[in-house]
Design a protein around this motif. Structure first.
Motif, PDB file in Angstrom:
ATOM      1  N   TYR A   1       0.847  -1.199   0.000  1.00 25.61           N
ATOM      2  CA  TYR A   1       0.000   0.000   0.000  1.00 25.61           C
ATOM      3  C   TYR A   1       0.884   1.251   0.000  1.00 25.61           C
ATOM      4  O   TYR A   1       1.828   1.342   0.772  1.00 25.61           O
ATOM      5  N   SER A   2       0.578   2.170  -0.896  1.00 25.75           N
ATOM      6  CA  SER A   2       1.358   3.409  -0.936  1.00 25.75           C
ATOM      7  C   SER A   2       0.587   4.505  -0.225  1.00 25.75           C
ATOM      8  O   SER A   2      -0.632   4.574  -0.327  1.00 25.75           O
ATOM      9  N   ILE A   3       1.330   5.365   0.450  1.00 23.67           N
ATOM     10  CA  ILE A   3       0.628   6.424   1.181  1.00 23.67           C
ATOM     11  C   ILE A   3       0.465   7.704   0.364  1.00 23.67           C
ATOM     12  O   ILE A   3      -0.253   8.600   0.767  1.00 23.67           O
ATOM     13  N   ASN A   4       1.113   7.744  -0.806  1.00 22.98           N
ATOM     14  CA  ASN A   4       1.017   8.968  -1.615  1.00 22.98           C
ATOM     15  C   ASN A   4      -0.314   9.010  -2.381  1.00 22.98           C
ATOM     16  O   ASN A   4      -0.346   9.124  -3.602  1.00 22.98           O
ATOM     17  N   VAL A   5      -1.394   8.920  -1.617  1.00 18.72           N
ATOM     18  CA  VAL A   5      -2.720   8.689  -2.204  1.00 18.72           C
ATOM     19  C   VAL A   5      -3.240   9.812  -3.099  1.00 18.72           C
ATOM     20  O   VAL A   5      -4.185   9.619  -3.856  1.00 18.72           O
ATOM     21  N   LEU A   6      -2.642  10.991  -2.991  1.00 21.14           N
ATOM     22  CA  LEU A   6      -3.136  12.091  -3.814  1.00 21.14           C
ATOM     23  C   LEU A   6      -2.253  12.323  -5.040  1.00 21.14           C
ATOM     24  O   LEU A   6      -2.313  13.371  -5.671  1.00 21.14           O
ATOM     25  N   SER A   7      -1.438  11.332  -5.363  1.00 23.78           N
ATOM     26  CA  SER A   7      -0.553  11.469  -6.520  1.00 23.78           C
ATOM     27  C   SER A   7      -1.028  10.594  -7.677  1.00 23.78           C
ATOM     28  O   SER A   7      -1.770   9.636  -7.483  1.00 23.78           O
ATOM     29  N   LYS A   8      -0.536  10.950  -8.856  1.00 21.87           N
ATOM     30  CA  LYS A   8      -0.849  10.163 -10.056  1.00 21.87           C
ATOM     31  C   LYS A   8      -0.254   8.762  -9.935  1.00 21.87           C
ATOM     32  O   LYS A   8      -0.860   7.767 -10.280  1.00 21.87           O
ATOM     33  N   GLU A   9       0.975   8.741  -9.423  1.00 25.29           N
ATOM     34  CA  GLU A   9       1.709   7.490  -9.282  1.00 25.29           C
ATOM     35  C   GLU A   9       0.905   6.466  -8.482  1.00 25.29           C
ATOM     36  O   GLU A   9       0.880   5.282  -8.804  1.00 25.29           O
ATOM     37  N   TYR A  10       0.228   6.934  -7.457  1.00 23.45           N
ATOM     38  CA  TYR A  10      -0.547   6.037  -6.607  1.00 23.45           C
ATOM     39  C   TYR A  10      -1.621   5.315  -7.415  1.00 23.45           C
ATOM     40  O   TYR A  10      -1.748   4.102  -7.370  1.00 23.45           O
ATOM     41  N   LYS A  11      -2.353   6.091  -8.182  1.00 23.82           N
ATOM     42  CA  LYS A  11      -3.462   5.505  -8.947  1.00 23.82           C
ATOM     43  C   LYS A  11      -2.951   4.466  -9.935  1.00 23.82           C
ATOM     44  O   LYS A  11      -3.570   3.433 -10.158  1.00 23.82           O
TER      45      LYS A  11
END
Ligand code: BES
Ligand code: ZN
Ligand code: ZN
Length: 495
Positions: free
Chosen positions: A128-138
């Motif tokens: 699980y990645s915490i950078n949830v508001l980034s493009k990379e996360y999606k």
């Protein structure tokens, strides 16, 4: 391809993997002769001996060898820690999965259910990645490959499946906690807390009650109301109730959480450095609502109430001022000498309300309550202060199996001495010395002494800036969910 009878499938990723690495566990004391030459030839960084934490990848055969040290010393915590990093790797492998082989030696040394439970949890947390508001996360979410387990000891398959089921459910709620914990205060407001609670209630058939300002006023919950006076966001109290279809115990559990979506300190404003971290001041409430979700989804036999006090602490013309006095839900008058000690004002009202209304046998509160607990325990453990030895012992047992560390701290009366006020029944601060303990003594004034209660200060355990000790990863940890699930499991076995 026919699946092995003892191969159990865990779909950690969205895609069934087209290719996968085989993960082979090796112990130092049972190192296979035929691999000795292979490793000495191929490992540039040194000889692979099966020491704990050694990893060697044979790209041509797509086999990863993982060393776990001496088989007699292997611990679930250390195994799980390794799998957190494999979870992280899954994110980079672009859909390539993992087939994990558990040798008989491992499932003999450690109980298969607990082992698989923690491994699944670590994999899911690592993936699980915490950078949830980034493009990379999606983009990353879609890429994670599937993971499966192969047990050499087929007799342990049933145990492993139990652990797998628990791991899949609980890790989802742990990551759910991490998700909302990490969202900033402009994304996750008190109103959002209501939406999230409704989602969890709907998914699990829980009863939900939301107290808005009028109900809080009617119930004289002036602690919560005072804290949010300087904010344009209205305070809430949210109650979730789980009644098991087949209760296994008569004991009732209440879980209370501090839900400050942001804590600027109010008029006693915090220094600018690190103030952004105060978006984490709702981790107790996040853990409480996710834990009850997990408990319900697992169908545990114990009735549970989760109650959270939600507010934002801001400075404003209307804000609570140092020296102001308010009357709390239980009738005590409180002199607020420091508006940054706001969590206890919120929790005081919720503890008093829940104690009176539900009369739980066990009442736990989780709160990022004091910076002092970070000074004491760092980010390795939560501090526990309780009025009941039975409850403390049960918590220690849950801490042992859940692998979420707690550390017992005293609740001696001397720590309450400096909570005296010269105008009201008590004041909300007692100086720097023993800051976590006087905070607990403050809360105790709002707890019916007939209820076994424990205050769990998670200011350190709930988040960290970097990996530390046996804790890998930075940011929100989702601390509390696993502890509470195991606590409820154990309580369910009590008559
Ligand atoms: N939310 C903070 C505690 C905190 C500090 C959590 C650092 C996580 C990291 C709490 O509301 C607070 O500000 N407590 C004060 C109490 C003091 C004024 C008596 C503190 O710990 O400094
Ligand atoms: Zn504060
Ligand atoms: Zn706070």
């Amino acid at each position: 391809m026919k699946l092995d009878k003892n191969k159990i499938q865990l779909s950690i990723g969205k895609n069934p993997s087209k290719s996968y690495y085989k993960l082979q566990i090796l112990f130092k004391d049972h190192f296979p002769e035929n691999l000795k030459t292979k490793f000495s030839l191929q490992t540039a960084a040194g000889i692979f001996t099966g020491d704990g934490g050694q990893v060697f990848t044979d790209e041509s055969e797509k086999i990863i060898y993982l060393g776990l040290g001496e088989s007699s010393k292997v611990k679930i915590r250390n195994v799980a820690q390794q799998f957190f990093t494999f979870g992280e790797k899954l994110k980079k492998w672009d859909g390539v999965g993992l087939e994990i082989h558990f040798p008989k030696l491992l499932t003999t040394a450690l109980p298969a259910d607990a082992l698989v439970y923690q491994v699944v949890n670590s994999l899911e947390q690592g993936a699980y990645s915490i950078n949830v508001l980034s493009k990379e996360y999606k983009e990353n979410v879609k890429k994670i490959g599937a993971v499966s387990f192969v047990l050499q000891d087929a007799a342990k398959t049933k145990d492993a499946e139990r652990g797998l089921k628990k791991g899949k459910v609980v890790s989802r709620y742990v990551n759910g906690t991490r998700y909302i914990a990490h969202l900033p205060a402009n994304h996750f407001t008190p109103e959002e807390f209501v939406s999230r609670s409704k989602e969890i209630a709907k998914d699990n058939g829980l009863k939900i009650t939301v107290f808005d300002e009028p109900q809080l006023k009617k119930e004289k919950m002036n602690g919560i109301l005072s804290v949010c006076e300087g904010s344009d966001k209205k305070a809430k109290m949210i109650l979730l109730e789980y009644s098991p279809a087949k209760p296994s115990t008569k004991k009732k559990l209440a879980i209370i959480g501090k839900g400050l979506t942001f804590d600027s300190g109010g008029i006693s404003i915090k220094p600018a450095q690190d103030m952004h971290e105060m978006k984490y001041d709702m981790c107790g409430a996040a853990a409480a609502i996710h834990a009850i979700g997990a408990i319900a989804e697992l169908g545990l036999g114990v009735p549970v109430i989760a109650a959270i006090g939600v507010a934002e602490n801001m400075p404003d013309a209307a804000a609570l001022k140092p020296g102001d006095v308010y009357t709390a839900h239980n009738g005590l008058t409180v002199e607020v000498q420091n508006t940054d000690a706001e969590g206890r004002l919120v929790l005081g009202d919720v503890l008093s309300y829940v104690g009176k209304k539900f009369k739980p046998d066990y009442m736990l509160d989780l709160a990022t309550l004091t910076g002092a607990i970070i000074i004491s325990l760092g980010h390795e453990a939560a501090g526990v202060m309780s009025n009941s030895e039975t409850l403390t012992e049960l918590l220690k047992a849950a801490s042992e199996t859940s692998d979420e560390r707690i550390w017992e701290m005293p609740l001696w009366d001397e720590y309450a001495e400096d909570l005296k006020s010269d105008i009201a029944d008590l004041r909300n601060v007692a100086g720097r010395a023993g800051g976590s303990l006087s905070a607990a003594k403050y809360l105790e004034r709002f707890v019916d002494p007939g209820i076994a209660w424990a205050h769990i200060d998670i200011a350190g355990a709930a988040w960290r800036k970097k990996s530390s000790g046996t804790q890998i990863g930075n940011g929100p940890t989702g601390y509390g969910v696993r502890l509470l699930v195991d606590f409820a499991e154990k309580l369910g076995k009590k008559k």
